[in-house]
Design an enzyme around this catalytic site. Structure first.
Site, PDB file in Angstrom:
ATOM      1  N   GLU A  38      82.820  22.537  99.969  1.00  0.00           N
ATOM      2  CA  GLU A  38      81.670  22.525  99.053  1.00  0.00           C
ATOM      3  C   GLU A  38      80.877  21.229  99.273  1.00  0.00           C
ATOM      4  O   GLU A  38      81.474  20.163  99.487  1.00  0.00           O
ATOM      5  CB  GLU A  38      82.226  22.569  97.619  1.00  0.00           C
ATOM      6  N   LYS A 109      76.852  29.324  93.509  1.00  0.00           N
ATOM      7  CA  LYS A 109      78.044  29.183  92.652  1.00  0.00           C
ATOM      8  C   LYS A 109      77.803  29.763  91.258  1.00  0.00           C
ATOM      9  O   LYS A 109      76.867  29.364  90.566  1.00  0.00           O
ATOM     10  CB  LYS A 109      78.409  27.698  92.554  1.00  0.00           C
ATOM     11  N   CYS A 142      84.610  26.600  94.739  1.00  0.00           N
ATOM     12  CA  CYS A 142      85.458  25.791  93.866  1.00  0.00           C
ATOM     13  C   CYS A 142      85.867  26.466  92.550  1.00  0.00           C
ATOM     14  O   CYS A 142      86.677  27.365  92.550  1.00  0.00           O
ATOM     15  CB  CYS A 142      84.793  24.433  93.636  1.00  0.00           C
TER      16      CYS A 142
END
Lengths: 262, 262
Positions: A38, A109, A142
């Protein structure tokens, strides 16, 4: 299919240096697909939104996506990596997928962690499948890991392999990824960064231990908590297509959608 | 709230002996809630449907439910345990919950494992919440664990504490339960059996290691792989009501239901 990741310690704000690290790391490798962490090009610890604007890029027309596309063409492979995206003034914590023929797609995300909520908007791209040479891949970033519905959605759409780009500050997901792999019967590439970032009173220590997990929940390969590392292994993506574990139990066909969320 | 479990090695078909084992195990304890394994009264390894009919009971009017109700009244506590249920000729792998005032409710296993599919029907009770002294509990049985939607459904309905009755033949869920607890922010009592059952060419070895897991994913207490054991600890069920992990992240409020399963 030869899949792998690059684990390293990106330096905050040093895009040039971080891109060069990746370039050097991929110089001698033999792989079909590589996953980067990331925000691999910028580092993680933004401290105001001005910094985010300065370091964010257009996808696919920004510097980092073009750089990755050239690298993918040169080495004849696919690359996924995380970067801050700006799109008509809106900021996202995004991931990009490129291949030998250039840009393929992006993911924004969905579940923002902690102060990311101050800089970024929650993504609305959803959980999409990209087919690369016959293999179905999906991207996660994540904190998406803690929401079982995220990877589940990708798996139900046919994902064989999850490209999971992280900047983990806890060592929990490295274990939980085995559960995610088993419940969905998919391969997972968990590409994490390591190192400590201190900026303006903020401090994050990232936990490394990048890994590749099989649909049986085996950790096939794993890096140390603090090391520059590239790991590449050969997998058979077909193993992710078999959702039955014995003649009575197909984990996907026996889902009780008549009972879930009711 | 003092919660615990009984881990033991039920003898196949010896209902009298298995009930007496539980009776003896609870003789000296101080607890508010005790969880027994799946099929704790009969053992697991059925080899034809006739055996299942012979050993199945009505809920709540059968012997085992009455026995547990008397025990719950005597010790002023709640008890959950697994047993084979017959209802108008239909067979289920079920769990029953009783308290000081008698029968409270039942759960019929939603996801049947392996040859259970030959004897039992998949349950249709769904994932229900039972309130005991202000604490919301939900029941799951063994293989339900691998389907994230099962515990998720209970958690979204407000479960503080999952009563998970198992006859695990792999040691995987004892680790994965930490993921289930963290993603749902609930307590889990994993009451497993141990020992080996060999019958008519079938052989199962059960993996023990019963445990209680906190909403933070900590294993608060755990038994060995092979031992008769009773473990009881005090928990604060309120800890399961807080779904936020920092000021930006409430794991339930930030769910992206706009993106899941689409």
């Amino acid at each position: 299919m030869k899949i792998g990741y690059v684990q390293f310690n990106p330096e905050f704000g040093n895009v040039e240096g971080n891109l060069n690290h990746v370039k050097d790391a991929l110089e001698e490798i033999d792989a079909d697909l590589i996953v980067l962490p990331e925000l691999f090009n910028t580092g993680y610890t933004f401290t105001d939104i001005k910094e985010v604007h300065e370091l964010s890029e257009d996808i696919p027309n920004g510097r980092t996506t073009k750089f990755l596309s050239e690298l993918a063409k040169k080495h004849n492979l696919f690359i996924a990596g995380g970067l801050a995206e700006v799109s008509e003034g809106r900021l996202f914590n995004s991931a990009v997928l490129v291949g030998p023929d250039g840009y393929i797609g992006k993911y924004r995300k969905s579940h923002l962690f902690f102060e990311e909520n101050l800089w970024f908007e929650p993504g609305e791209t959803g959980f999409q499948i990209f087919n690369i040479n016959g293999v179905n891949v999906g991207m996660l970033i994540c904190f998406d890991w803690i929401f079982p519905e995220a990877m589940r959605t990708l798996a139900l759409k046919g994902a064989d392999l999850i490209l999971h780009m992280t900047n983990l500050v806890l060592p929990f997901y490295q274990i939980s990824a085995t559960t995610r792999a088993v419940e969905n019967k998919v391969f997972i590439i968990l590409s994490n960064r390591y190192g400590t970032e201190k900026r303006n009173g903020r401090e994050f220590r990232f936990t490394g231990q990048s890994e590749i997990v099989s649909p049986k929940g085996e950790i096939l390969v794993q890096s140390l908590a603090e090391e520059d590392d590239v790991k590449i292994i050969e997998i058979n993506p077909e193993e992710a297509r078999k959702k039955s574990i014995n003649e009575y139990n197909d984990l996907f066909k026996m889902r009780r959608t008549d009972l879930y969320f009711k």
